[in-house]
Design a protein around this motif. Structure first.
Motif, mmCIF file in Angstrom:
data_model
loop_
_atom_site.group_PDB
_atom_site.id
_atom_site.type_symbol
_atom_site.label_atom_id
_atom_site.label_comp_id
_atom_site.label_asym_id
_atom_site.label_seq_id
_atom_site.Cartn_x
_atom_site.Cartn_y
_atom_site.Cartn_z
ATOM 1 N N GLU A 87 0.868 -1.195 0.000
ATOM 2 C CA GLU A 87 0.000 0.000 0.000
ATOM 3 C C GLU A 87 0.897 1.234 0.000
ATOM 4 O OE1 GLU A 87 -3.507 0.689 -0.038
ATOM 5 O OE2 GLU A 87 -2.600 2.667 -0.197
ATOM 6 N N ARG A 88 0.545 2.229 -0.848
ATOM 7 C CA ARG A 88 1.407 3.418 -0.906
ATOM 8 C C ARG A 88 0.895 4.587 -0.069
ATOM 9 N NH1 ARG A 88 0.185 5.536 -7.043
ATOM 10 N NH2 ARG A 88 -1.959 6.089 -6.677
ATOM 11 N N ASN A 89 -0.363 4.517 0.336
ATOM 12 C CA ASN A 89 -0.936 5.630 1.096
ATOM 13 C C ASN A 89 -0.663 5.420 2.588
ATOM 14 O OD1 ASN A 89 -2.896 7.002 2.743
ATOM 15 N ND2 ASN A 89 -4.082 7.435 0.899
ATOM 16 N N LYS A 90 0.122 6.352 3.166
ATOM 17 C CA LYS A 90 0.580 6.177 4.553
ATOM 18 C C LYS A 90 -0.577 6.061 5.549
ATOM 19 C CE LYS A 90 4.260 7.665 7.603
ATOM 20 N NZ LYS A 90 4.549 6.262 7.812
ATOM 21 N N ASP A 91 -1.619 6.897 5.336
ATOM 22 C CA ASP A 91 -2.770 6.841 6.257
ATOM 23 C C ASP A 91 -3.418 5.454 6.211
ATOM 24 O OD1 ASP A 91 -2.352 9.435 6.911
ATOM 25 O OD2 ASP A 91 -3.790 10.235 5.456
ATOM 26 N N MET A 92 -3.541 4.922 4.997
ATOM 27 C CA MET A 92 -4.131 3.578 4.852
ATOM 28 C C MET A 92 -3.237 2.532 5.526
ATOM 29 S SD MET A 92 -7.034 3.440 3.468
ATOM 30 C CE MET A 92 -8.020 4.862 3.164
ATOM 31 N N VAL A 93 -1.933 2.674 5.334
ATOM 32 C CA VAL A 93 -0.998 1.720 5.949
ATOM 33 C C VAL A 93 -1.224 1.708 7.465
ATOM 34 C CG1 VAL A 93 1.451 1.259 6.453
ATOM 35 C CG2 VAL A 93 0.744 1.882 4.131
ATOM 36 N N ASN A 94 -1.351 2.914 8.060
ATOM 37 C CA ASN A 94 -1.527 2.988 9.515
ATOM 38 C C ASN A 94 -2.847 2.340 9.947
ATOM 39 O OD1 ASN A 94 0.894 4.252 9.831
ATOM 40 N ND2 ASN A 94 0.033 6.318 9.754
ATOM 41 N N ILE A 95 -3.916 2.633 9.201
ATOM 42 C CA ILE A 95 -5.224 2.062 9.560
ATOM 43 C C ILE A 95 -5.181 0.543 9.407
ATOM 44 C CG2 ILE A 95 -7.689 1.982 8.950
ATOM 45 C CD1 ILE A 95 -7.364 4.927 7.965
ATOM 46 N N ALA A 96 -4.580 0.077 8.292
ATOM 47 C CA ALA A 96 -4.515 -1.377 8.052
ATOM 48 C C ALA A 96 -3.720 -2.048 9.176
ATOM 49 C CB ALA A 96 -3.873 -1.655 6.694
ATOM 50 N N CYS A 97 -2.579 -1.452 9.534
ATOM 51 C CA CYS A 97 -1.752 -2.076 10.589
ATOM 52 C C CYS A 97 -2.513 -2.111 11.913
ATOM 53 C CB CYS A 97 -0.427 -1.334 10.752
ATOM 54 S SG CYS A 97 0.653 -1.610 9.345
ATOM 55 N N ASP A 98 -3.263 -1.031 12.213
ATOM 56 C CA ASP A 98 -4.068 -1.021 13.451
ATOM 57 C C ASP A 98 -5.103 -2.145 13.402
ATOM 58 O OD1 ASP A 98 -2.695 1.109 14.378
ATOM 59 O OD2 ASP A 98 -4.261 2.608 13.985
ATOM 60 N N ASN A 99 -5.777 -2.286 12.258
ATOM 61 C CA ASN A 99 -6.804 -3.338 12.143
ATOM 62 C C ASN A 99 -6.180 -4.726 12.267
ATOM 63 O OD1 ASN A 99 -9.076 -1.707 11.842
ATOM 64 N ND2 ASN A 99 -8.744 -1.472 9.635
#
Ligand SMILES: C[S@@+](CC[C@H](N)C(=O)[O-])C[C@H]1O[C@@H](n2cnc3c(N)ncnc32)[C@H](O)[C@@H]1O
Length: 218
Positions: A87-99
């Protein structure tokens, strides 16, 4: 609905799919509230089916978003499966890692931050199952790297290949989507015309293409 098939058909097929488990339901609600595009229900069911048939040990995903499809694939797999998702979008990376941590999959799902093409070039090892769901205008560019990383009997599933019908019909084509559509057509031609590959394009969701290596001599 998707513009790929008749609405009544899609509604009926979706009505056959049982409710998601609680984890997926929560993620579906989050995606809806926050307008995050995630795979459609029938594509999720298809991934679950493919994973049950194929039983991949290593899965590679292009396009993590909030981690919904990665978690769905992990839930469809057995305990030995691991998933790498890009994933290239940092915000998405953070949300995905939290999930992924919230639901206890941190040892099974690894998120790699970056552009798919750059990350793919650096990846080593082989994958049994590759799910392409990022950068619709670049599937044709991702393909050589995905084939390099695909096991001999591996499978690639590419989502959104009919792109709201625009790939198949000039009447549906929007001017600003011309480049994406051209490149998607190029992907479909590459996987359909190659003597080494077998591909089936299925008008499901936004269109999926399932590709594997040919093992006979035709
Ligand atoms: C359709 S969403 C993925 C949805 C996810 N597979 C799911 O169903 O839960 C596509 C994601 O790919 C990401 N993306 C788009 N182009 C990309 C690229 N070239 N490299 C990496 N990520 C990309 C976007 O930021 C977006 O989060």
């Amino acid at each position: 609905m998707s513009g790929i098939t008749y609405d009544y058909m899609e509604q009926y097929i979706r009505s056959l799919i049982p409710d998601s488990n609680n984890i997926l339901k929560e993620l579906e609600e989050y995606a809806k509230e926050n307008s995050v595009p995630i795979i459609q229900k029938e594509v999720g069911k298809f991934l679950e089916l493919m994973i049950n048939i194929k039983r991949p040990v290593k899965i590679l995903e292009l396009g993590t978003a909030i981690g919904y499809s990665a978690i769905l694939m992990q839930l469809s797999s057995n305990n030995t499966t691991t998933i790498t998702t890009i994933e290239r979008n940092k915000d998405m990376v953070n949300i995905a890692c939290d999930n992924i941590s919230k639901y206890g999959f941190q040892d099974k799902i690894k998120v790699l931050e970056g552009d798919c093409l750059e990350v793919l070039e650096k990846l080593e090892g082989k994958y049994d199952f590759i799910f392409m769901d990022a950068g619709k205008g670049h599937y044709n560019h991702f393909l050589p790297q995905c084939l390099r990383l695909l096991n001999g009997d591996g499978v690639i599933v590419a989502d959104n290949v009919l792109f709201k019908g625009m790939v198949a019909s000039k009447e549906l084509l929007k001017r600003r989507k011309i480049t994406i559509v051209k490149r998607m057509k190029s992907y479909l031609e590459m996987v359909s015309n190659s003597k080494e590959l077998i591909t089936s394009v299925i008008p499901m969701g936004d269109g999926i293409a399932v590709t594997t290596r040919r093992h006979n001599n035709e």
